[in-house]
Design an enzyme around this catalytic site. Sequence first.
Site, PDB file in Angstrom:
ATOM      1  CE  LYS A   1      -3.838  -7.630  11.316  1.00 44.09           C
ATOM      2  NZ  LYS A   1      -4.772  -6.781  10.564  1.00 44.09           N
TER       3      LYS A   1
ATOM      4  N   GLY B   1      -3.665   2.876  -1.884  1.00 52.16           N
ATOM      5  CA  GLY B   1      -3.440   4.219  -2.429  1.00 52.16           C
ATOM      6  C   GLY B   1      -3.708   4.306  -3.922  1.00 52.16           C
TER       7      GLY B   1
ATOM      8  N   GLY C   1       0.141   1.702  -3.396  1.00 51.70           N
ATOM      9  CA  GLY C   1       0.014   0.240  -3.401  1.00 51.70           C
ATOM     10  C   GLY C   1      -1.447  -0.101  -3.596  1.00 51.70           C
TER      11      GLY C   1
ATOM     12  N   GLY D   1       1.455   6.859  -0.875  1.00 49.64           N
ATOM     13  CA  GLY D   1       1.382   5.398  -1.008  1.00 49.64           C
ATOM     14  C   GLY D   1       0.635   5.066  -2.288  1.00 49.64           C
TER      15      GLY D   1
HETATM   16  P1  NAD Z   1       0.859  -2.080  -0.152  1.00 52.35           P
HETATM   17  O1  NAD Z   1       2.065  -2.807   0.303  1.00 52.35           O
HETATM   18  O2  NAD Z   1       0.098  -2.602  -1.330  1.00 52.35           O
HETATM   19  O3  NAD Z   1       1.251  -0.551  -0.513  1.00 52.35           O
HETATM   20  C1  NAD Z   1       2.001   0.253   0.323  1.00 52.35           C
HETATM   21  C2  NAD Z   1       2.448   1.464  -0.492  1.00 52.35           C
HETATM   22  O4  NAD Z   1       3.134   2.360   0.374  1.00 52.35           O
HETATM   23  C3  NAD Z   1       3.405   1.131  -1.620  1.00 52.35           C
HETATM   24  O5  NAD Z   1       3.096   1.905  -2.756  1.00 52.35           O
HETATM   25  C4  NAD Z   1       4.770   1.569  -1.071  1.00 52.35           C
HETATM   26  O6  NAD Z   1       5.670   1.930  -2.089  1.00 52.35           O
HETATM   27  C5  NAD Z   1       4.333   2.765  -0.280  1.00 52.35           C
HETATM   28  N1  NAD Z   1       5.327   3.189   0.698  1.00 52.35           N
HETATM   29  C6  NAD Z   1       6.141   2.444   1.465  1.00 52.35           C
HETATM   30  N2  NAD Z   1       6.951   3.240   2.182  1.00 52.35           N
HETATM   31  C7  NAD Z   1       6.612   4.517   1.861  1.00 52.35           C
HETATM   32  C8  NAD Z   1       7.069   5.777   2.259  1.00 52.35           C
HETATM   33  N3  NAD Z   1       8.049   5.920   3.143  1.00 52.35           N
HETATM   34  N4  NAD Z   1       6.464   6.860   1.744  1.00 52.35           N
HETATM   35  C9  NAD Z   1       5.472   6.742   0.833  1.00 52.35           C
HETATM   36  N5  NAD Z   1       5.024   5.592   0.416  1.00 52.35           N
HETATM   37  C10 NAD Z   1       5.581   4.488   0.929  1.00 52.35           C
HETATM   38  O7  NAD Z   1      -0.076  -1.944   1.134  1.00 52.35           O
HETATM   39  P2  NAD Z   1      -1.630  -1.606   1.172  1.00 52.35           P
HETATM   40  O8  NAD Z   1      -2.404  -2.880   1.250  1.00 52.35           O
HETATM   41  O9  NAD Z   1      -1.940  -0.607   0.138  1.00 52.35           O
HETATM   42  O10 NAD Z   1      -1.745  -0.940   2.621  1.00 52.35           O
HETATM   43  C11 NAD Z   1      -1.413   0.439   2.834  1.00 52.35           C
HETATM   44  C12 NAD Z   1      -1.905   0.851   4.206  1.00 52.35           C
HETATM   45  O11 NAD Z   1      -3.306   0.635   4.298  1.00 52.35           O
HETATM   46  C13 NAD Z   1      -1.298   0.075   5.376  1.00 52.35           C
HETATM   47  O12 NAD Z   1      -1.211   0.965   6.460  1.00 52.35           O
HETATM   48  C14 NAD Z   1      -2.350  -0.978   5.686  1.00 52.35           C
HETATM   49  O13 NAD Z   1      -2.275  -1.430   7.020  1.00 52.35           O
HETATM   50  C15 NAD Z   1      -3.608  -0.168   5.435  1.00 52.35           C
HETATM   51  N6  NAD Z   1      -4.804  -0.983   5.178  1.00 52.35           N
HETATM   52  C16 NAD Z   1      -4.863  -1.810   4.100  1.00 52.35           C
HETATM   53  C17 NAD Z   1      -6.039  -2.526   3.865  1.00 52.35           C
HETATM   54  C18 NAD Z   1      -6.160  -3.399   2.648  1.00 52.35           C
HETATM   55  O14 NAD Z   1      -7.294  -3.801   2.329  1.00 52.35           O
HETATM   56  N7  NAD Z   1      -5.087  -3.690   1.931  1.00 52.35           N
HETATM   57  C19 NAD Z   1      -7.123  -2.423   4.742  1.00 52.35           C
HETATM   58  C20 NAD Z   1      -7.033  -1.567   5.844  1.00 52.35           C
HETATM   59  C21 NAD Z   1      -5.864  -0.841   6.039  1.00 52.35           C
END
Ligand code: NAD
Length: 423
Positions: free
Chosen positions: A115, A232, A229, A227
């Site tokens: 990382k 989600g 994003g 979530g």
């Molecule tokens: P993102 O920034 O696109 O989305 C995050 C979402 O969480 C947003 O909709 C935001 O509004 C919401 N959020 C923030 N605070 C919140 C709260 N208090 N309550 C509810 N929702 C809240 O991020 P992402 O890429 O979708 O990643 C989300 C999670 O998945 C993270 O934990 C990340 O480490 C994990 N993850 C992502 C990937 C990937 O491919 N993007 C891979 C493995 C793990």
Amino acid sequence: MVHRHHERIHIDDRNLCKLCINELGDLYMDLGLSADELELLAMPRRSFTFHFPVRMDSGKTRMFVGHRIQYNDARGPTKGGLRFHPELTVDDVRDLAFLMVLKCAVVNIPFGGSKGGVVVNPKELSKNELEQVTRAYIRAIQDYIGPFKDIPAPDVYTDEHIMVWILDEYERIKGQHVPAVVTGKPYELQGIKARTYSTSLGGIYVLEEAMKRLRMSKARARVSVQGFGHVGENAARILFEEGFKIVAVSDSKGGTMNSRGLDIHKVMQHKEKTGSVADFKGGRNISNAELLTSDCDILIPAALSDQLNKENAGRVRAKIVLELANAPTTTEADQIFSKKGIMLVPDVLANAGGVVVSYFEWSQSLTNEYWDEEKVLRKLKSVMITAFHDVFALCENRCRMRRAAYQLAVRRILHAERMRGNL
Ligand code: NAD
């Protein structure tokens, strides 16, 4: 120094992976790890912290701090995201690198884990400054990354454009094309089909296997997703299109719920227009706290860490918790779920689809052979289902899948170390 069951293991505290010790502490006896095995797992192989100058748009020079931790490469070149965040610490990077080692081992792809990141708030930089920071970071680390050494990828606040700058800077230095040095590239520049939703879809493949074990039917399953994003929203959309009933979704501004089911396409349009899923006309507003304990069969945390904890775990009503976020469940909540018979599908398995497709992208970039979407999805499904069965096979009567996943990963890593002669 780490104390464990009357043994004293001397480890340099500055380099200790705290997450590793916490997570493996419980497993220490079960796995019968020796002190040297634990020590080998508890320390990263290579940690870099460097400082580099960037000329800002104002003409002034600003120094930046960058980190890269290559935690363990016994099973292959290290693989891990690059994060730009103002509060990034070396401890975060080490913990995240350790999780990558486990994740790659659980899904059995030939990578170790790493990382990296830069301590910066990218929202405060111009596009040109962001590019200069990225390129300077790569110049600082260029000797230690590469297709057979360490392969960066996107993470928090680093997108596919940043991956292109990484690619371009590395290729300029080497004087040749090296597309396998980075993953998460745009499709037009040696990227891969299906990358944008691979994490969500990988999780859904695993979820479907978990549901078969519990004899749950898709037609009747009610799902809540925290979530909305990248991860989600795609998960909610794919499940909705597959006929699941999505009863609640939320984002940082709040949530919406409808026990008869939300039309996710309409929720997506509403979010596009207003910036949030809250105030959606087809549902009633709920808080994030309500979503987590809402009446549903499948709960998908896909936002932040530590959302399911000892305060709310006892009130969770789902039968399956699918961890698409990293570390959304605390250890206490994990134990409560286990007692209640809730099946928790852990992050190192549930959200590994992204790194699996990154592996396919790396492999495409090395061979110059490009796959169609159907092939990417077929191969992703196969890897995810195999990993689910590998983990599930280690579960005993009352299955604790996190424990089983860690056990599987640690066995695979130590096996590689042993064969290399390091143990
Ligand atoms: P993102 O920034 O696109 O989305 C995050 C979402 O969480 C947003 O909709 C935001 O509004 C919401 N959020 C923030 N605070 C919140 C709260 N208090 N309550 C509810 N929702 C809240 O991020 P992402 O890429 O979708 O990643 C989300 C999670 O998945 C993270 O934990 C990340 O480490 C994990 N993850 C992502 C990937 C990937 O491919 N993007 C891979 C493995 C793990």
